[in-house]
Write a protein that holds these residues in place. Structure first.
Motif, PDB file in Angstrom:
ATOM      1  N   MET A   1      14.014   1.560 -12.086  1.00  0.00           N
ATOM      2  CA  MET A   1      13.109   1.350 -10.968  1.00  0.00           C
ATOM      3  C   MET A   1      13.261  -0.069 -10.443  1.00  0.00           C
ATOM      4  N   ASP A   2      13.368  -0.201  -9.115  1.00  0.00           N
ATOM      5  CA  ASP A   2      13.525  -1.521  -8.499  1.00  0.00           C
ATOM      6  C   ASP A   2      12.176  -2.228  -8.385  1.00  0.00           C
ATOM      7  N   LEU A   3      12.172  -3.532  -8.695  1.00  0.00           N
ATOM      8  CA  LEU A   3      10.979  -4.356  -8.518  1.00  0.00           C
ATOM      9  C   LEU A   3      11.195  -5.238  -7.294  1.00  0.00           C
ATOM     10  N   LEU A   4      10.304  -5.105  -6.304  1.00  0.00           N
ATOM     11  CA  LEU A   4      10.403  -5.858  -5.054  1.00  0.00           C
ATOM     12  C   LEU A   4       9.196  -6.795  -4.978  1.00  0.00           C
ATOM     13  N   GLU A   5       9.450  -8.080  -4.794  1.00  0.00           N
ATOM     14  CA  GLU A   5       8.346  -9.046  -4.829  1.00  0.00           C
ATOM     15  C   GLU A   5       8.103  -9.735  -3.493  1.00  0.00           C
ATOM     16  N   THR A   6       9.027  -9.614  -2.548  1.00  0.00           N
ATOM     17  CA  THR A   6       8.850 -10.255  -1.249  1.00  0.00           C
ATOM     18  C   THR A   6       9.078  -9.236  -0.145  1.00  0.00           C
ATOM     19  N   CYS A   7       8.611  -9.564   1.041  1.00  0.00           N
ATOM     20  CA  CYS A   7       8.847  -8.694   2.188  1.00  0.00           C
ATOM     21  C   CYS A   7      10.337  -8.578   2.491  1.00  0.00           C
ATOM     22  N   GLN A   8      11.091  -9.665   2.202  1.00  0.00           N
ATOM     23  CA  GLN A   8      12.537  -9.630   2.398  1.00  0.00           C
ATOM     24  C   GLN A   8      13.189  -8.645   1.423  1.00  0.00           C
ATOM     25  N   ASP A   9      12.723  -8.647   0.168  1.00  0.00           N
ATOM     26  CA  ASP A   9      13.213  -7.666  -0.810  1.00  0.00           C
ATOM     27  C   ASP A   9      12.957  -6.248  -0.315  1.00  0.00           C
ATOM     28  N   LEU A  10      11.727  -6.024   0.180  1.00  0.00           N
ATOM     29  CA  LEU A  10      11.348  -4.700   0.655  1.00  0.00           C
ATOM     30  C   LEU A  10      12.218  -4.268   1.827  1.00  0.00           C
ATOM     31  N   ALA A  11      12.439  -5.174   2.783  1.00  0.00           N
ATOM     32  CA  ALA A  11      13.228  -4.826   3.959  1.00  0.00           C
ATOM     33  C   ALA A  11      14.659  -4.457   3.568  1.00  0.00           C
ATOM     34  N   ALA A  12      15.249  -5.210   2.642  1.00  0.00           N
ATOM     35  CA  ALA A  12      16.616  -4.917   2.200  1.00  0.00           C
ATOM     36  C   ALA A  12      16.674  -3.576   1.478  1.00  0.00           C
ATOM     37  N   TRP A  13      15.684  -3.338   0.615  1.00  0.00           N
ATOM     38  CA  TRP A  13      15.628  -2.047  -0.101  1.00  0.00           C
ATOM     39  C   TRP A  13      15.421  -0.900   0.881  1.00  0.00           C
ATOM     40  N   ARG A  14      14.553  -1.119   1.860  1.00  0.00           N
ATOM     41  CA  ARG A  14      14.239  -0.063   2.824  1.00  0.00           C
ATOM     42  C   ARG A  14      15.478   0.346   3.619  1.00  0.00           C
ATOM     43  N   GLU A 100       2.655 -13.349   0.989  1.00  0.00           N
ATOM     44  CA  GLU A 100       3.622 -12.410   1.578  1.00  0.00           C
ATOM     45  C   GLU A 100       2.927 -11.438   2.524  1.00  0.00           C
ATOM     46  N   ILE A 101       1.748 -10.979   2.156  1.00  0.00           N
ATOM     47  CA  ILE A 101       1.039  -9.992   2.972  1.00  0.00           C
ATOM     48  C   ILE A 101       0.276 -10.660   4.105  1.00  0.00           C
ATOM     49  N   TYR A 102      -0.294 -11.834   3.855  1.00  0.00           N
ATOM     50  CA  TYR A 102      -1.052 -12.554   4.878  1.00  0.00           C
ATOM     51  C   TYR A 102      -0.440 -13.949   5.062  1.00  0.00           C
ATOM     52  N   PRO A 103       0.735 -14.047   5.691  1.00  0.00           N
ATOM     53  CA  PRO A 103       1.445 -15.330   5.759  1.00  0.00           C
ATOM     54  C   PRO A 103       0.693 -16.412   6.528  1.00  0.00           C
ATOM     55  N   ARG A 104      -0.195 -16.041   7.428  1.00  0.00           N
ATOM     56  CA  ARG A 104      -0.964 -17.039   8.182  1.00  0.00           C
ATOM     57  C   ARG A 104      -2.369 -17.229   7.614  1.00  0.00           C
ATOM     58  N   VAL A 137      -5.240  -4.067   5.281  1.00  0.00           N
ATOM     59  CA  VAL A 137      -4.115  -4.191   4.353  1.00  0.00           C
ATOM     60  C   VAL A 137      -3.236  -2.947   4.381  1.00  0.00           C
ATOM     61  N   VAL A 138      -3.828  -1.765   4.504  1.00  0.00           N
ATOM     62  CA  VAL A 138      -3.008  -0.550   4.510  1.00  0.00           C
ATOM     63  C   VAL A 138      -2.125  -0.491   5.752  1.00  0.00           C
ATOM     64  N   ILE A 139      -2.669  -0.849   6.904  1.00  0.00           N
ATOM     65  CA  ILE A 139      -1.843  -0.857   8.116  1.00  0.00           C
ATOM     66  C   ILE A 139      -0.744  -1.913   8.007  1.00  0.00           C
ATOM     67  N   ARG A 140      -1.067  -3.057   7.428  1.00  0.00           N
ATOM     68  CA  ARG A 140      -0.043  -4.086   7.204  1.00  0.00           C
ATOM     69  C   ARG A 140       1.062  -3.534   6.303  1.00  0.00           C
ATOM     70  N   LEU A 141       0.696  -2.864   5.228  1.00  0.00           N
ATOM     71  CA  LEU A 141       1.689  -2.292   4.318  1.00  0.00           C
ATOM     72  C   LEU A 141       2.508  -1.196   4.997  1.00  0.00           C
ATOM     73  N   LEU A 142       1.836  -0.371   5.786  1.00  0.00           N
ATOM     74  CA  LEU A 142       2.551   0.717   6.459  1.00  0.00           C
ATOM     75  C   LEU A 142       3.593   0.187   7.436  1.00  0.00           C
ATOM     76  N   THR A 143       3.271  -0.897   8.121  1.00  0.00           N
ATOM     77  CA  THR A 143       4.252  -1.466   9.060  1.00  0.00           C
ATOM     78  C   THR A 143       5.451  -2.054   8.323  1.00  0.00           C
ATOM     79  N   LEU A 144       5.237  -2.527   7.111  1.00  0.00           N
ATOM     80  CA  LEU A 144       6.341  -3.057   6.312  1.00  0.00           C
ATOM     81  C   LEU A 144       7.170  -1.942   5.677  1.00  0.00           C
ATOM     82  N   VAL A 145       6.487  -0.917   5.178  1.00  0.00           N
ATOM     83  CA  VAL A 145       7.152   0.137   4.409  1.00  0.00           C
ATOM     84  C   VAL A 145       7.750   1.216   5.308  1.00  0.00           C
TER      85      VAL A 145
END
Length: 520
Positions: A1-14, A100-104, A137-145
């Motif tokens: 199982m892959d462990l993704l810790e950053t949005c960049q990790d997620l984007a590459a995996w996606r 990572e989720i709330y960068p600002r 948070v769910v909408i933020r996650l959905l836009t990333l995933v």
């Protein structure tokens, strides 16, 4: 199982994923309930049948904790979460930090605010910012995933209702699958907060599912008034040493208060046990669920309704077959289908039966004659609207259909099911297609049954004429019920239409209340 810790990790995996993506968002501290969500996510197949990739997120969201709540003490154990997620079949785990989720930061965050009517009651009354934080948070996650399917537990029912509404209002291109509450051996709903209960507190907390089960038994015994149900449950919980936030009877989808159990109702409660706040609920039904599917001739209602009923374990009631059978009988008796005075005597001592054949098909008989195939003939098709338009016919067959539906547990299709026969159905669908599409389907059906196939233009003209006749008749005209969902099936495969019906049904009737007979 892959462990993704950053949005960049997620984007590459996606970018590497070719399979459908199923997503389970959590706050970690995984338990059997989360594992069941992961297993369900791995088992579900899209139309292609391709095994999905399953992504689990672990993120303790500060936005959904209010002042004085347990944000700092909320249980966290990423190492254990990784092991449990992998064992349940997750493909990857996304474990970002707050930056990572709330960068600002929270001050620079665009927030998602759900409708007031859905977030102000139940838990929202005691946690006023909670559901805004959940939705954000769910909408933020959905836009990333960008998943194809989002899986959520029915345990957090108010949250599930709100997220369905937010996703629908924002037009996000994904399906939502609710999954039933998983319970521990003593009946307590699985929750990360259960781990903070001492042995004596566990005994106290067990009064929560026990009290709900007792209330459900009372409803089955005939009790239906909300004040009696809620006050008695509140007393039981307080007697067990629990501090009650609320005990309420509400409509499951609007979450508006109910005065009695009528159709499907939600009995929901929240209590404090020690330092833990626990929520639970049960669904109450005065009768089993009913689905009403209306629509014009040739829209494919019979085919998809029969398959949908079989999948959901509902009885299939083909009211159109009843009108066709009567039309066959009228023609056999030599009566004029357009003459109500000639048709009415034929309703006396009418023996019209619908039954299931050995292969699951519906058999139709009238006065001892098996007319399953005969009622699909062009002669019957051409005359059925005339017979169905008579008030005496509508009255007689509507009464018979309503008698069949007294206990519920059925799906009925026809022209006026949601408006006249079952106006209180849990789900109403107006299933339709363009006249050209229905003409094409009618030609295929005639050819399959061995009848002569007229030109498509002629079939389309016949369908348009019948639509006008059905929608303009004085008695029970064909029309879409105000609260029905329109489903236009042009270009949709049968499996896609059935899945759309399943999704609509599950939005209104959770799996906890009505488990599926074949899949979900």
């Amino acid at each position: 199982m892959d462990l993704l810790e950053t949005c960049q990790d997620l984007a590459a995996w996606r970018q590497q994923q070719q399979a459908p993506l199923h997503f389970v968002p959590t706050m970690g501290s995984l338990h059997e309930g989360h594992q069941q969500l992961i297993r369900r996510a791995a088992a579900l197949r899209q139309g292609s049948g391709q095994p999905p990739s399953v992504l689990l997120s672990v993120f303790v969201n500060p936005l959904q904790f209010g002042p004085g709540e347990d944000l700092e003490s909320y249980p966290r154990n990423l190492r254990s979460d990784i092991d449990l997620a992998a064992a349940a079949g997750a493909t990857a785990l996304f474990a970002p930090n707050v930056a990572e989720i709330y960068p600002r930061g929270e001050a620079g965050l665009t927030r998602v605010v759900p409708p007031l009517l859905l977030r102000q009651g139940l838990c929202g009354r005691h946690r006023p910012q909670h559901f805004e934080g959940v939705a954000t948070v769910v909408i933020r996650l959905l836009t990333l995933v960008r998943p194809d399917l989002l899986l959520l537990g029915e345990k957090d029912w108010q949250q599930l209702v709100i997220l369905r509404r937010v996703v629908a209002d924002l037009g996000l291109p994904l399906r939502i699958q609710g999954c039933p509450t998983v319970r521990e051996a003593d009946g307590l709903a699985c929750s990360s907060r259960n781990r903070r209960l001492s042995p004596s507190q566990r005994q106290q907390a067990a009064a929560l599912p026990a009290g709900l089960a007792a209330a459900a038994a009372q409803v089955r015994g005939g009790l239906s008034q909300a004040p009696a149900l809620t006050s008695q449950l509140a007393r039981q919980l307080e007697a067990a040493g629990l501090r009650v936030d609320y005990v309420e009877l509400v409509a499951p989808h609007s979450l508006e208060p109910l005065q009695q159990v009528q159709g499907l109702a939600l009995l929901a409660t929240a209590v404090h046990c020690g330092s833990s706040r626990l929520i639970d609920h049960c669904f109450l039904m005065s009768r089993l669920p009913i689905v009403a599917i209306d629509g014009p001739a040739g829209a494919g209602k019979s085919t998809v309704t029969r398959a949908f009923a079989r999948q959901m374990g509902l009885v299939y009631l083909d009211t159109g077959a009843m009108y066709r059978a009567l039309t066959w009988w009228v023609l056999r008796q030599g009566a004029d289908p357009a003459d109500a005075a000639a048709v009415e005597p034929l309703l006396l001592d009418l023996d019209l039966q619908l039954s299931a054949g050995g292969a699951g098909e519906q058999l139709v008989s009238i006065n001892g004659f098996d007319v399953t195939e005969a009622i699909r003939s062009p002669e019957v098709t051409a005359q059925v609207s005339l017979v169905a338009a008579h008030g005496c016919v509508r009255q007689a067959l509507t009464a018979q259909q309503q008698a069949m539906g007294l206990k519920g547990g059925l799906v009925a299709e026809g022209r006026d099911i949601g408006t006249a026969v079952f106006p209180d159905a849990e789900l109403k669908v107006f299933l339709t297609a363009t006249a050209a599409e229905r003409a094409r389907r009618r030609a295929q059906d005639l050819e399959r049954r061995g009848f002569e196939v007229p030109p498509l233009a002629e079939l389309e003209a016949q369908i348009a004429a019948r639509d006008h006749q059905d929608s303009s008749r004085e008695v029970a005209p064909l029309c879409q019920a105000e609260d029905a969902v329109e489903l236009v099936t042009d270009g949709m495969a049968i499996k896609a239409v059935i899945q759309a019906l399943v999704d609509l049904f599950r939005e209104r009737v959770p799996e906890e209340a009505w488990p599926a007979a074949n899949g979900v």
